[in-house]
Scaffold this motif. Structure first.
Motif, PDB file in Angstrom:
ATOM      1  N   THR A   1       0.871  -1.162   0.000  1.00 39.89           N
ATOM      2  CA  THR A   1       0.000   0.000   0.000  1.00 39.89           C
ATOM      3  C   THR A   1       0.915   1.219   0.000  1.00 39.89           C
ATOM      4  OG1 THR A   1      -0.175   0.012   2.416  1.00 39.89           O
ATOM      5  CG2 THR A   1      -1.916  -1.122   1.209  1.00 39.89           C
ATOM      6  N   ILE A   2       0.350   2.361  -0.344  1.00 42.62           N
ATOM      7  CA  ILE A   2       1.122   3.601  -0.326  1.00 42.62           C
ATOM      8  C   ILE A   2       0.740   4.378   0.928  1.00 42.62           C
ATOM      9  CG2 ILE A   2       1.665   5.722  -1.572  1.00 42.62           C
ATOM     10  CD1 ILE A   2       2.469   3.065  -2.974  1.00 42.62           C
ATOM     11  N   THR A   3       1.734   4.831   1.653  1.00 43.55           N
ATOM     12  CA  THR A   3       1.474   5.547   2.886  1.00 43.55           C
ATOM     13  C   THR A   3       2.337   6.801   2.934  1.00 43.55           C
ATOM     14  OG1 THR A   3       1.287   5.286   5.290  1.00 43.55           O
ATOM     15  CG2 THR A   3       3.238   4.361   4.247  1.00 43.55           C
ATOM     16  N   THR A   4       2.050   7.664   3.875  1.00 42.51           N
ATOM     17  CA  THR A   4       2.830   8.874   4.041  1.00 42.51           C
ATOM     18  C   THR A   4       3.769   8.715   5.227  1.00 42.51           C
ATOM     19  OG1 THR A   4       1.034  10.190   3.171  1.00 42.51           O
ATOM     20  CG2 THR A   4       2.708  11.361   4.414  1.00 42.51           C
ATOM     21  N   ALA A   5       5.023   9.016   5.013  1.00 39.22           N
ATOM     22  CA  ALA A   5       6.013   8.994   6.079  1.00 39.22           C
ATOM     23  C   ALA A   5       6.654  10.372   6.142  1.00 39.22           C
ATOM     24  CB  ALA A   5       7.053   7.917   5.811  1.00 39.22           C
ATOM     25  N   ARG A   6       7.471  10.561   7.151  1.00 42.27           N
ATOM     26  CA  ARG A   6       8.172  11.839   7.269  1.00 42.27           C
ATOM     27  C   ARG A   6       9.652  11.648   7.007  1.00 42.27           C
ATOM     28  NH1 ARG A   6       5.274  15.991   8.375  1.00 42.27           N
ATOM     29  NH2 ARG A   6       3.231  15.603   9.265  1.00 42.27           N
TER      30      ARG A   6
ATOM     31  N   PRO B   1       6.711  15.448   4.773  1.00 40.51           N
ATOM     32  CA  PRO B   1       6.025  14.207   4.414  1.00 40.51           C
ATOM     33  C   PRO B   1       6.318  13.792   2.982  1.00 40.51           C
ATOM     34  CG  PRO B   1       4.466  16.020   4.513  1.00 40.51           C
ATOM     35  CD  PRO B   1       5.800  16.583   4.925  1.00 40.51           C
ATOM     36  N   PHE B   2       6.369  12.516   2.757  1.00 41.73           N
ATOM     37  CA  PHE B   2       6.532  11.989   1.407  1.00 41.73           C
ATOM     38  C   PHE B   2       5.809  10.647   1.323  1.00 41.73           C
ATOM     39  CE2 PHE B   2       9.652   8.566   2.037  1.00 41.73           C
ATOM     40  CZ  PHE B   2      10.079   8.855   3.328  1.00 41.73           C
ATOM     41  N   GLU B   3       5.509  10.231   0.126  1.00 38.49           N
ATOM     42  CA  GLU B   3       4.816   8.959  -0.069  1.00 38.49           C
ATOM     43  C   GLU B   3       5.819   7.840  -0.274  1.00 38.49           C
ATOM     44  OE1 GLU B   3       1.933   9.715  -3.233  1.00 38.49           O
ATOM     45  OE2 GLU B   3       0.442   9.591  -1.627  1.00 38.49           O
ATOM     46  N   VAL B   4       5.516   6.711   0.347  1.00 34.14           N
ATOM     47  CA  VAL B   4       6.433   5.578   0.294  1.00 34.14           C
ATOM     48  C   VAL B   4       5.613   4.288   0.284  1.00 34.14           C
ATOM     49  CG1 VAL B   4       6.677   5.428   2.821  1.00 34.14           C
ATOM     50  CG2 VAL B   4       8.533   4.628   1.360  1.00 34.14           C
ATOM     51  N   GLY B   5       6.183   3.254  -0.295  1.00 29.76           N
ATOM     52  CA  GLY B   5       5.521   1.952  -0.290  1.00 29.76           C
ATOM     53  C   GLY B   5       5.619   1.301   1.082  1.00 29.76           C
ATOM     54  N   LEU B   6       4.496   0.726   1.529  1.00 37.60           N
ATOM     55  CA  LEU B   6       4.444  -0.003   2.795  1.00 37.60           C
ATOM     56  C   LEU B   6       4.111  -1.457   2.469  1.00 37.60           C
ATOM     57  CD1 LEU B   6       4.207  -0.343   5.869  1.00 37.60           C
ATOM     58  CD2 LEU B   6       1.914   0.611   5.727  1.00 37.60           C
TER      59      LEU B   6
ATOM     60  N   ASN C   1       5.795   7.435  12.962  1.00 43.36           N
ATOM     61  CA  ASN C   1       6.450   7.547  14.281  1.00 43.36           C
ATOM     62  C   ASN C   1       7.444   6.419  14.504  1.00 43.36           C
ATOM     63  OD1 ASN C   1       4.910   5.324  14.821  1.00 43.36           O
ATOM     64  ND2 ASN C   1       3.661   6.238  16.418  1.00 43.36           N
ATOM     65  N   CYS C   2       8.017   5.946  13.417  1.00 38.47           N
ATOM     66  CA  CYS C   2       8.933   4.806  13.505  1.00 38.47           C
ATOM     67  C   CYS C   2      10.317   5.262  13.963  1.00 38.47           C
ATOM     68  CB  CYS C   2       9.030   4.138  12.141  1.00 38.47           C
ATOM     69  SG  CYS C   2      10.210   2.788  12.109  1.00 38.47           S
ATOM     70  N   PRO C   3      10.808   4.698  15.067  1.00 38.76           N
ATOM     71  CA  PRO C   3      12.138   5.083  15.551  1.00 38.76           C
ATOM     72  C   PRO C   3      13.252   4.169  15.044  1.00 38.76           C
ATOM     73  CG  PRO C   3      11.072   3.746  17.201  1.00 38.76           C
ATOM     74  CD  PRO C   3      10.127   3.800  16.000  1.00 38.76           C
ATOM     75  N   ILE C   4      12.891   3.197  14.220  1.00 40.05           N
ATOM     76  CA  ILE C   4      13.865   2.187  13.800  1.00 40.05           C
ATOM     77  C   ILE C   4      14.582   2.655  12.531  1.00 40.05           C
ATOM     78  CG2 ILE C   4      14.197  -0.237  13.187  1.00 40.05           C
ATOM     79  CD1 ILE C   4      13.056   0.110  15.968  1.00 40.05           C
ATOM     80  N   ALA C   5      15.887   2.659  12.575  1.00 41.88           N
ATOM     81  CA  ALA C   5      16.656   3.065  11.400  1.00 41.88           C
ATOM     82  C   ALA C   5      17.458   1.869  10.894  1.00 41.88           C
ATOM     83  CB  ALA C   5      17.578   4.217  11.745  1.00 41.88           C
ATOM     84  N   ARG C   6      16.759   0.758  10.769  1.00 44.18           N
ATOM     85  CA  ARG C   6      17.433  -0.483  10.426  1.00 44.18           C
ATOM     86  C   ARG C   6      16.461  -1.293   9.582  1.00 44.18           C
ATOM     87  NH1 ARG C   6      17.673  -2.699  15.557  1.00 44.18           N
ATOM     88  NH2 ARG C   6      15.847  -3.856  14.961  1.00 44.18           N
TER      89      ARG C   6
END
Ligand SMILES: [Zn+2]
Length: 75
Positions: A19-24, A31-36, A50-55
């Motif tokens: 699905t396409i979602t908005t992330a920051r 904000p930008f659109e990204v595949g989820l 609100n994802c704190p994971i950079a991995r």
């Protein structure tokens, strides 16, 4: 970086879909659109906003990188 949202790789080998979602943007906060990715049996613990994971983890023979926290394309 990530795939353009109209060029996301086929998840059917994994039994999943996009699905396409908005992330920051982690740098400037815009904000930008990204595949989820939705994969069978996988519940992502965070939302893209609100994802704190950079991995991430690699899928599809190392051609697709998905965030371990929210399942967005981070290739
Ligand atoms: Zn994430």
């Amino acid at each position: 970086m990530s795939y353009a949202i109209d060029q996301l790789p086929d998840l059917s080998p994994l039994g999943g879909h996009w699905t396409i979602t908005t992330a920051r943007d982690i740098v400037d906060g815009r904000p930008f659109e990204v595949g989820l990715a939705h994969l069978p049996g996988v519940e992502w613990p965070y939302q893209p906003t609100n994802c704190p994971i950079a991995r991430g983890s690699w899928y599809l023979d190392g051609t697709l990188l998905l965030c371990d926290g929210c399942g967005t394309d981070g290739t």
